[in-house]
Design an enzyme around this catalytic site. Structure first.
Site, short mmCIF file in Angstrom:
data_model
loop_
_atom_site.label_atom_id
_atom_site.label_comp_id
_atom_site.label_asym_id
_atom_site.label_seq_id
_atom_site.Cartn_x
_atom_site.Cartn_y
_atom_site.Cartn_z
N HIS A 256 7.19 101.28 83.57
CA HIS A 256 6.89 101.60 82.17
C HIS A 256 7.27 103.06 81.92
O HIS A 256 7.01 103.91 82.76
CB HIS A 256 5.40 101.36 81.91
CG HIS A 256 5.00 101.41 80.47
ND1 HIS A 256 5.63 100.67 79.48
CD2 HIS A 256 4.02 102.10 79.84
CE1 HIS A 256 5.05 100.92 78.31
NE2 HIS A 256 4.08 101.78 78.49
N LYS B 84 -1.22 92.17 73.12
CA LYS B 84 -2.50 92.77 73.50
C LYS B 84 -3.19 93.32 72.25
O LYS B 84 -2.54 93.52 71.21
CB LYS B 84 -2.26 93.90 74.51
CG LYS B 84 -1.42 95.04 73.97
CD LYS B 84 -0.94 95.97 75.08
CE LYS B 84 -0.11 97.10 74.51
NZ LYS B 84 0.73 97.76 75.51
N ARG C 270 9.96 94.14 77.08
CA ARG C 270 8.58 93.90 76.61
C ARG C 270 8.43 94.53 75.23
O ARG C 270 8.25 95.73 75.08
CB ARG C 270 7.58 94.51 77.60
CG ARG C 270 7.71 93.99 79.03
CD ARG C 270 6.61 94.53 79.93
NE ARG C 270 6.55 95.99 79.94
CZ ARG C 270 7.10 96.76 80.87
NH1 ARG C 270 7.75 96.23 81.89
NH2 ARG C 270 7.00 98.07 80.79
N MET D 256 -19.38 103.61 56.32
CA MET D 256 -19.18 102.50 57.25
C MET D 256 -18.53 101.30 56.56
O MET D 256 -17.63 100.66 57.10
CB MET D 256 -20.52 102.08 57.87
CG MET D 256 -20.38 101.10 59.01
SD MET D 256 -21.97 100.52 59.63
CE MET D 256 -22.63 101.99 60.37
N TYR E 283 -21.58 110.68 50.95
CA TYR E 283 -22.35 111.46 51.93
C TYR E 283 -21.86 112.90 52.02
O TYR E 283 -20.66 113.16 52.05
CB TYR E 283 -22.23 110.84 53.33
CG TYR E 283 -22.96 109.55 53.52
CD1 TYR E 283 -24.32 109.45 53.30
CD2 TYR E 283 -22.26 108.43 53.97
CE1 TYR E 283 -24.98 108.24 53.51
CE2 TYR E 283 -22.92 107.23 54.19
CZ TYR E 283 -24.28 107.14 53.95
OH TYR E 283 -24.91 105.96 54.17
C1 LIG Z 1 2.07 97.91 75.19
C2 LIG Z 1 3.10 97.85 76.23
C3 LIG Z 1 4.44 97.56 75.91
C4 LIG Z 1 4.95 97.46 74.48
O1 LIG Z 1 5.15 98.76 74.00
P1 LIG Z 1 5.69 99.03 72.51
O2 LIG Z 1 5.89 100.50 72.48
O3 LIG Z 1 4.62 98.59 71.59
O4 LIG Z 1 6.94 98.26 72.36
C5 LIG Z 1 5.33 97.40 76.96
N1 LIG Z 1 4.94 97.54 78.25
C6 LIG Z 1 3.66 97.83 78.58
C7 LIG Z 1 3.30 97.99 80.02
C8 LIG Z 1 2.71 98.02 77.59
O5 LIG Z 1 1.45 98.33 77.93
#
Ligand SMILES: *Cc1c(COP(=O)(O)O)cnc(C)c1O
Length: 378
Positions: free
Chosen positions: A172, A46, A229, A315, A267
């Site tokens: 999660h 992502k 994940r 910027m 700035y």
């Molecule tokens: C981003 C994400 C992960 C990965 O998390 P890390 O801490 O980068 O390993 C896993 N599960 C979900 C639902 C996430 O949104």
């Protein structure tokens, strides 16, 4: 001459991110070795693969992973259009209008409510597929996911649809990276296990069971189930000392000038030369993801020597003091904004910005070309 060739876009600009694909592969392998042989590995790509370039990253490592995960439908569509064939999970919630595309591009949503089941079923039928869904359980994060009391009922509802399939169940963690919060994660795991048990009693056995992010892979062996994940760990930030940062953020000196004692810079005149000195201007700024809070508050490295960022980050430009004896020919010299070594990396900057490394990496904007090293398709 035509400017807009891939060659020019990648190679002409001073400011760029260097992404070492071999390091990424090594990191993924290190995590592979921590999980069971039968456990699946999902790489989270992502937010442009945490800033590393999702399309390239996914294509270079596709054969090393079992799943990919993205946040938005468009991220998933881009991966499919680039030729990715592995399953792609959609982590974040989406709109009703996106359902058709989810089915068309075969993305596998995480389900937090059942309001779209009719649409999923309709469009899955239209595209002659069975849509794989992953039931997300809120075990304590209080963000996405069904409340635990609703999971069974929702699962039963899904099973009534011809074109829908419960491929997985997941949760999660809120605190898997915090060694002082083991009780929080253990409690979430306990709740999750109870749900799995409840489904089992009712004859529901989702194929993929997953909970662990990178930190949980390391800290909780009992959280691996049959898929993990992996995100930040793959990109090089982990408590495991063998894991190495994949990306460096670099630019070049494009202006060198002498200024005299008492001269303010940038700035708001927040920095003033205490002596006659030499400064350099670098063509990078907050629009590239070099955050404004680095004003008077970060260092860059030139030939292994640290130089201070002076005055406000603009910027598109920043100023640094050439605190060492660089000769006047340092024009076009390479400057490391953050590197891929133990001492000067994105985490060093995260600390300065009072944030986490995820935010530093994902802030690097689209304007910055990503250059891939050691990049062979596997
Ligand atoms: C981003 C994400 C992960 C990965 O998390 P890390 O801490 O980068 O390993 C896993 N599960 C979900 C639902 C996430 O949104």
């Amino acid at each position: 001459m035509k400017f807009t060739t891939q060659e020019n876009i990648l190679n002409l600009r001073a400011t760029r991110c260097e992404v070492n694909i071999q390091t990424l592969k090594d990191n993924i392998q290190i995590f592979r070795n921590k999980i069971d042989k039968n456990c699946n590995l999902c790489l989270t790509v992502k937010a442009n693969a945490y800033g590393h370039g999702a399309i390239k990253v996914a294509n270079y490592v596709e054969s090393m992973v079992d799943f990919f995960a993205v946040a938005t439908v468009y991220e998933g569509v881009q991966l499919r259009e680039s030729g990715i064939n592995k399953p792609i999970m959609l982590l974040s919630a989406h709109t009703r209008a996106e359902v058709a595309y989810i089915c068309q591009y075969n993305l596998n949503p995480f389900l937090s409510h059942n309001s779209f089941l009719d649409e999923y079923n309709h469009w899955a039928g239209y595209y002659k597929t069975k849509l794989s869904l992953h039931i997300k359980v809120d075990t304590g994060m209080s963000r996405a996911g069904f409340n635990t009391c609703d999971v069974l009922e929702s699962a039963k509802q899904i099973e009534n649809y011809d074109n829908l399939h419960i491929a997985g169940i997941c949760t999660h963690f809120s605190s898997s990276d915090d060694v002082n919060a083991k009780d929080v994660t253990e409690k979430q795991l306990n709740i999750f296990n109870n749900i799995l048990e409840e489904l089992k009693v009712h004859g529901i056995f989702p194929k993929y069971i997953h909970a662990a992010n990178s930190a949980a892979v390391l800290n909780y062996n009992n959280s691996h189930f049959n898929m993990v994940r992996l995100g930040i760990g793959a990109y090089g930030y982990s408590d495991d000392k063998n894991i190495k940062p994949v990306m460096s953020f670099k630019t070049k000196i494009t202006i060198v000038k002498k200024i005299s004692k008492g001269t303010p810079v940038s700035y708001g005149k927040t920095w003033t030369a205490e002596n006659d000195t030499m400064i350099a201007i670098l063509p990078v700024g907050y629009a590239d993801g070099y955050k404004r809070c680095f004003s008077n508050n970060a260092k860059v490295m030139i030939d292994g020597k640290a130089c201070n960022v002076i005055g406000r980050v603009c910027m598109d430009q920043i100023a640094i003091e050439l605190s060492y004896d660089f000769d006047e020919n340092c024009l076009e010299k390479d400057v490391i904004l953050f590197g891929d070594d133990e001492y000067f990396n994105a985490e060093t900057l995260a600390f300065k910005a009072n944030t986490i490394v995820y935010e530093i990496l994902t802030s690097i904007s689209e304007r910055v070309p990503r250059i891939f090293f050691n990049a062979n398709y596997t």
